[in-house]
Design an enzyme around this catalytic site. Structure first.
Site, PDB file in Angstrom:
ATOM      1  N   HIS A  38       0.811  -1.216   0.000  1.00 34.09           N
ATOM      2  CA  HIS A  38       0.000   0.000   0.000  1.00 34.09           C
ATOM      3  C   HIS A  38       0.842   1.262   0.000  1.00 34.09           C
ATOM      4  O   HIS A  38       0.386   2.316  -0.432  1.00 34.09           O
ATOM      5  CB  HIS A  38      -0.912   0.019   1.228  1.00 34.09           C
ATOM      6  CG  HIS A  38      -1.752   1.245   1.313  1.00 34.09           C
ATOM      7  ND1 HIS A  38      -1.370   2.377   2.006  1.00 34.09           N
ATOM      8  CD2 HIS A  38      -2.929   1.559   0.743  1.00 34.09           C
ATOM      9  CE1 HIS A  38      -2.290   3.313   1.871  1.00 34.09           C
ATOM     10  NE2 HIS A  38      -3.243   2.842   1.117  1.00 34.09           N
ATOM     11  N   CYS A  39       2.070   1.200   0.455  1.00 39.12           N
ATOM     12  CA  CYS A  39       2.822   2.433   0.719  1.00 39.12           C
ATOM     13  C   CYS A  39       3.623   2.952  -0.469  1.00 39.12           C
ATOM     14  O   CYS A  39       3.345   4.020  -0.994  1.00 39.12           O
ATOM     15  CB  CYS A  39       3.750   2.215   1.917  1.00 39.12           C
ATOM     16  SG  CYS A  39       2.878   1.951   3.475  1.00 39.12           S
TER      17      CYS A  39
END
Length: 444
Positions: free
Chosen positions: A278-279
């Protein structure tokens, strides 16, 4: 008014100190559930709001679904009545602290999608009461807490710093990291005012070893997007170096391993088939998007994103070259991809570059299978696949095996012995004996 605000702050701090405060955690995913369990372990009563009913039911049964949470710890805090979950927001007024840990994805146009943050904030605003602390942990662009959340919360008729407190404290979860957990990972906290900051620091200091206050919520938001942008840019640098070394006939792994022996002025980063999770693939675009509001172009960030998004395609191109060397046409070629998780030893395939590699090969007509001991099946858009059992016969039957995720469970020596040809996109085999890998293994 000041005395009332100060009285509310002191009352909240006292409840937090005594562990009588009810902590609400909205979103029990990779960030929320480990946080909720850690707070419950330290004696807080924690109520999760998880709108996925299956997840909420699992929490209430003490059934774990997050790798960074220990099964026995979840069962223990649930059995003690310290952690439970609901799917709705009706009990928000009972909560003294409300921590928001919901997804913040990107749209197809790489712009921020804050629908989850906005919806949750609207539900909280309907039930907000004086004396509560609201903390946003979801990663987002600088300004979200004050520019998006605050106006919604104040639609309740309550005023920040007078009636309630608001902070941003970015999550720093590293899935699969056994050394740094919620408890011993330094926590950054920024408030929309001094009382909010004081409340936030006091709350997080109860269970986290080191808390670092910053001047504002916006500064805390910038801290997180910079951290992930730093990684994205450096990964892009080594990915670009990998493509250059490929052209020059050099081993990027040899170059990097030698470069990283320098004891100062350098930090290890390694290439791969792309970036996932996600990052790193997402957060830099939040900063890139926000910068345009200030008529500022973030050239490094944009370029890093372009390079990292290019890597699955580069991996496919290199696979085609290896097949061609063996005289195998790509249409009908049997290719086994080892690992679809976005990183080693993590059961998470969000934004995984391995899936993009599979798509690229399938698009060209290859017969692609995958094996991942942590992900028995996955669906990504219209692509749905199931992991095949790994065996010597399977490896020997493939025209090419691609190591896309370097899980520690893989026996790389056996893999190399049994496979016809291996494309190692993670450098997992680079320390095997040369007599074993020569002529059979090609590193990305």
């Amino acid at each position: 008014m000041t005395q009332t605000a100060d009285a509310l702050l002191e009352a909240l701090k006292e409840k937090i100190s005594r562990r009588s405060a009810l902590v609400g955690v909205v979103g029990l995913g990779y960030v929320g559930l480990p946080f909720a369990v850690e707070k419950a372990k330290m004696g807080f009563r924690v109520l999760g709001v998880e709108q996925n009913p299956l997840r909420a039911q699992k929490v209430n049964r003490g059934e774990n679904y997050i790798g960074d949470v220990k099964d026995e710890e979840l069962k223990e805090v649930v059995a003690k009545g310290l952690l439970s979950a609901e799917i709705g927001f009706d009990r928000v007024p009972e909560m003294d602290v409300i921590v928001i840990a919901v997804p913040t994805p990107l749209t197809r146009n790489l712009t921020p999608d804050l629908q989850y943050v906005e919806r949750v904030t609207e539900e909280i605003a309907k039930r907000l009461r004086p004396g509560q602390l609201v903390s946003l942990e979801s990663t987002t662009y600088p300004g979200t807490t004050e520019e998006v959340m605050l106006p919604i919360l104040e639609e309740s008729g309550l005023k920040v710093e007078e009636d309630f407190f608001l902070v941003h404290s970015p999550e720093r979860v590293d899935p699969g990291n056994r050394r740094y957990t919620t408890k011993n990972t330094t926590k950054v906290v920024g408030g929309v005012g001094p009382r909010s900051l004081e409340a936030g620091v006091h709350f997080y200091s109860q269970t986290i070893e080191r808390v670092v206050p910053v001047s504002s919520a916006k500064a805390a938001e910038m801290v997180k997007v910079f951290e992930n942008t730093f990684r994205a840019v450096n990964i892009a640098l080594v990915n670009e170096l990998a493509m250059l070394c490929d052209r020059m006939g050099l081993s990027v792994w040899e170059v990097l391993d030698a470069a990283f022996t320098k004891p100062f002025g350098i930090m290890p980063f390694y290439p791969g088939p792309g970036v996932g999770g996600h990052c790193i693939p997402i957060d830099p675009h939040y900063l890139e998007w926000k910068a345009k509001e200030y008529n500022f172009n973030t050239h490094f960030i944009a370029l890093a994103g372009e390079i990292n998004r290019r890597m699955p395609e580069f991996t496919v191109e290199k696979a085609l070259r290896l097949l061609a060397q063996e005289g195998v046409p790509v249409r009908g070629a049997r290719v086994l991809v080892l690992g679809v998780a976005y990183k080693r030893d993590v059961a998470d395939h969000r934004e995984s570059p391995a899936i993009e590699v599979i798509r690229g090969l399938k698009r060209l007509g290859a017969e692609v299978a995958y094996h991942d001991p942590l992900i028995p099946s996955f669906q990504d858009g219209v692509l749905r696949m199931e992991s095949v059992p790994l065996s010597g016969d399977l490896l020997a039957s493939q025209d090419l095996v691609i190591v896309a995720t370097d899980h520690s469970a893989f026996d790389y020596e056996a893999l190399v012995r049994q496979a016809k040809r291996v494309l190692d996109a993670r450098g997992a085999t680079r320390h095997l004996p040369k007599e074993l890998t020569e002529g059979k293994v090609v590193l990305l």
